[in-house]
Design an enzyme around this catalytic site. Sequence first.
Site, PDB file in Angstrom:
ATOM      1  N   CYS D 116      -4.353 -69.497  -2.815  1.00  0.00           N
ATOM      2  CA  CYS D 116      -5.089 -70.184  -3.883  1.00  0.00           C
ATOM      3  C   CYS D 116      -4.439 -71.553  -4.018  1.00  0.00           C
ATOM      4  CB  CYS D 116      -5.033 -69.424  -5.202  1.00  0.00           C
ATOM      5  SG  CYS D 116      -5.608 -70.423  -6.596  1.00  0.00           S
ATOM      6  N   CYS D 119      -4.017 -72.941  -8.023  1.00  0.00           N
ATOM      7  CA  CYS D 119      -3.137 -72.389  -9.064  1.00  0.00           C
ATOM      8  C   CYS D 119      -2.487 -71.063  -8.727  1.00  0.00           C
ATOM      9  CB  CYS D 119      -3.864 -72.279 -10.396  1.00  0.00           C
ATOM     10  SG  CYS D 119      -5.231 -71.129 -10.418  1.00  0.00           S
ATOM     11  N   SER D 120      -2.556 -70.558  -7.499  1.00  0.00           N
ATOM     12  CA  SER D 120      -1.865 -69.325  -7.103  1.00  0.00           C
ATOM     13  C   SER D 120      -2.485 -68.032  -7.621  1.00  0.00           C
ATOM     14  CB  SER D 120      -0.380 -69.349  -7.489  1.00  0.00           C
ATOM     15  OG  SER D 120       0.229 -70.541  -7.129  1.00  0.00           O
ATOM     16  N   CYS D 121      -3.806 -67.978  -7.776  1.00  0.00           N
ATOM     17  CA  CYS D 121      -4.501 -66.743  -8.134  1.00  0.00           C
ATOM     18  C   CYS D 121      -4.143 -65.640  -7.130  1.00  0.00           C
ATOM     19  CB  CYS D 121      -6.021 -66.972  -8.105  1.00  0.00           C
ATOM     20  SG  CYS D 121      -6.577 -68.143  -9.358  1.00  0.00           S
TER      21      CYS D 121
END
Lengths: 216, 216, 214, 214
Positions: D116, D119-121
Site C-alpha cells: 500500500c 499508507c500501509s493498509c
Amino acid sequence: MDGVFDLGGKQGFGPVDRTHEDEPYHSQADARAYALSVAARGERAYPIDWFRHTRENMVPTDYLTRPYFDQWLQTVVAMAIDAGDVSLDEVISGKAKALSRSANPMSVADVRNMLTSPASFEREANGTPAFEVGDSVRTDERGRSGHTRLPAYARGANGTIHAYRGAHLLPDAGAKGEDVPEHLYTVGFAARDLFPEVDNDDTIYLDLWESYFVSA
Amino acid sequence: MDGVFDLGGKQGFGPVDRTHEDEPYHSQADARAYALSVAARGERAYPIDWFRHTRENMVPTDYLTRPYFDQWLQTVVAMAIDAGDVSLDEVISGKAKALSRSANPMSVADVRNMLTSPASFEREANGTPAFEVGDSVRTDERGRSGHTRLPAYARGANGTIHAYRGAHLLPDAGAKGEDVPEHLYTVGFAARDLFPEVDNDDTIYLDLWESYFVSA
Amino acid sequence: MEPSYDSEKVAEIHRHLHSHLPSEPALRVKALESLLVEKGLVDPAALDAWIEAYTEEIGPKRGAMVVARAWTDPDFKARLLADAGAAIDEMGFAGQASGHLQAVENTDAVHNLVVCTLCSCYPFAILGMAPPWYKANEYRARAVRDPRGVLAEFGVGIADAVDVRVWDSTAELRYMVVPQRPAGTDGLSVEALAALVTRNSMIGTHRDLTVSGA
Amino acid sequence: MEPSYDSEKVAEIHRHLHSHLPSEPALRVKALESLLVEKGLVDPAALDAWIEAYTEEIGPKRGAMVVARAWTDPDFKARLLADAGAAIDEMGFAGQASGHLQAVENTDAVHNLVVCTLCSCYPFAILGMAPPWYKANEYRARAVRDPRGVLAEFGVGIADAVDVRVWDSTAELRYMVVPQRPAGTDGLSVEALAALVTRNSMIGTHRDLTVSGA
C-alpha cells in the site's frame, strides 16, 4: 493532496530493512501506540479517510522518520483535539483539566466485537458503472487538492479495467465527513507505462473510483 | 528522477521559518560546510548536474532534515569517494592513508578567479529551435528515470513559450558526464492549470529544454 | 579516476556516510574538514577566502546598487532588463551564478517572486548567501503553489488585481527582481536609494520599499 | 463537537504536537497514554485486549490455514478466489480489514506482490500485524517501481518469463497471495501444510515454499 506520504515510485530509497520482522510489535512502545490509537478512536466513528488525511497532514519529516503506530497515535490525538475531546493545552501539559464530556471509552467487549466484525465500505450504487472489464481508461492528470487515493505515479496514465468492485465510499468525500458512494474498479497498468526505465511486462493494479478517470 | 527533493507544490508544509535570515551563515559549521563544499570540488570540473544528482541520491530523510550546506559537503565527499580521490574507509575512520594522488587543491588565487568569472552553460546549437515565443507546448507526462529538471508539478502540463534562451547544456546528459547542448525556453504555465485549488491568474515560469516537450 | 556517473553507486556511498559519520552537523563538518585538509584536497587558506568573500564583499548591497542605478539611469535599466549578466558585469559584480542572470521588474500590475523548487539555486554574485528560508523545504514547496499565502507570511499583501509571476529557477538562468522605486525619493542619491533596497525585495518576498528602508 | 474536516487546522495541531511533545517515541507514547486514560477517553483494559489479540490470537497462522485449505479443498479454493471475505468468514477469521478481502493466486507464470503505497493498509484479520518493512518508506516506494529488485533482496529470484503483478491496495480492498503448494507434500495433513506457509509468502515477498518450511 500532493505530499511526502505519496511514496509509490519515489527513487533514492535504499534496501528494505527486515529487522524485527517476526514479532507482532517491535517494541513495548509500539504495542502501546497501536492499542492507544485503536482504542482512543473508540466511541467516535471517524471516517477512515479523515484519519488518513489527518495523518497526511503531519509535519512531513515526522511522517518519514517516525514509527508507524507512533504516527497513528499522534493522528488520533490530533483528531481528538480537533473534535474538542481533549484540548491542545492538556496534551502539551500532560494535565487533564476535566473528564471529557463525551468520555465513554471503548470497552473490552467493544474490542472483541470489532475484532470479529469487518467493516464494509460498499454502498448502494447511484446509477450504473460507466466502464466494463477490458475497457481502457485514463486517469486524472493533476490530482485533487484534498485527500484522494490516486497515487501520483498513476496520474495521467492509461490502464485497463480488470474488475468492477461495486460502489464504495469515495475517500475524497469521506475525508470531508460526507458519504458518497461511487463505482470502484481494479485497474491494471503496464509497469512500462508508469516508469520510464521498466523493460518487462509486469502489471501494477490499483483500486480506483470512477471520478478518477478523465475519459475512456 | 522522482524523489523527495522535488518539493515544488508538495502540500503539508507549514509556515516559512525566518530565523537567521540576516546573517550570511547561520552558524560557524554552516560557513565551514559551505567553504569546504566549494573548495573541495576544486581541481575537478564536475558537471554541475552530477553534483545535483549526487545530492538527489542522499538518504531521503537526510535530504529533508539536514542543513543545506551540510548536504552540499556530504555530496562533494560522496563525489570524491566515487571518483577515488578519497576512500570510504578514510572518510569513515577519519584517518588519511596517503595524500591523494590527484591532490592539487584550489588556491586562494583560484577562489578569487571563480568569484569574478561566471560560468556559461550556453553552447553552439545543433539545428534551429522548434518553438517560438507564444507557441503552446505540452510537457512530458512521466519524467525520466535519471537526473532531469522538469519538476513533477509541471509534468503533463500545457504552457506557453515566454522566451527562447539559446542552447544550454542538457542536465539529463550532464549528470552522465556528457555535453549535449539543447534549446532552452522559458515557459509560462497558468497556476490554475497546475494546481486544482488555484482560482487566480498567476503564472509560474520554468526554464525547460526542448526534449521536455511532447508536442506543440 | 573519473566520476562513475552511477546513481546507485553514489546512493550507496551516501548510505554508508549516513550510517558512519557523526549525526551532529557540527561534528560531521569538523570531521570532514580534518580529513579533506589532511588528504591535501583542500587548502585551509582557500576555505577562509570563500567564507570571507560572502561575509565581507559579496552580498545584497550589490543587488541594491544595481537596482538603484536602474531607477536612476534609463539606459542602464534597459540593458539590465535585456541582459542582466552583462549589465552587472559593467558594475564589476559578475561572479558565481550570474552568467545567465535575468532581471524581472515589478509594476503596479505585476509582482515577481523567485524560487528554485529542485535545489535552491540562487544568484550568489549579486545577492550573496541565500537566507535559510529560501533553502527550506517549506519555501520550496509552497512558493509555486501558494505564492500569495507565502507573501502574506512575509507581511506582503497582494491585491487581487495584481498578477503574481513565480520564477522557478531550476535551469542555469538566475533571476533577480527589480522592485518599484518608492514614492518621495526624487532627490535621493544613488547611494541613498540603494540603502532602501532590501534583499527580500530582490527575491520578491518584500514589495513596498519605503524611504525609512523598513 | 464534530470533526472540523479542516486540513489546515489539523496540520497546525500536528505542528504544535511536533514542537511540544517529547521527541523520543517511547516517552511520547507514555505521555499520551497517561493523558488519554486520565481524560477517560481510553480504558486500560481495552488497551490490553487490543495488544493481546494480535499477540495471542490473530496472526499469519490464520492466513496459512486458509491457504492450506485452499490447497486441499478445490471448492473452498473457488470460493476463496471468488469472495475471500466470505470464505475466511466460514473459518471464523473475519475481522479487521477483511471486509473486502481478495485472494490472488501464484502460478508457474505469475507472481503476486502486495503493497500500500499511500499508507500501509494491510489485512490484519488474516495476517496479524504487518512487519515493519511493509510499513517502511523503502518498501512503499520501491515495490511498485522495482518489484523484482525488492524480491531479489528477499532472496526471491523471478524468471523473466514470470509476470509480476503488484497489488497497490490503497482503497478498502485488501489482498492476500495464495502461494503455490510445494512439491512432495501429497501425504500431508492440512495442519502440516499450513505449517509450511510463511507470512511473507502471503504478502508476496516469498515464493517457493518448501517442505522444510524455510
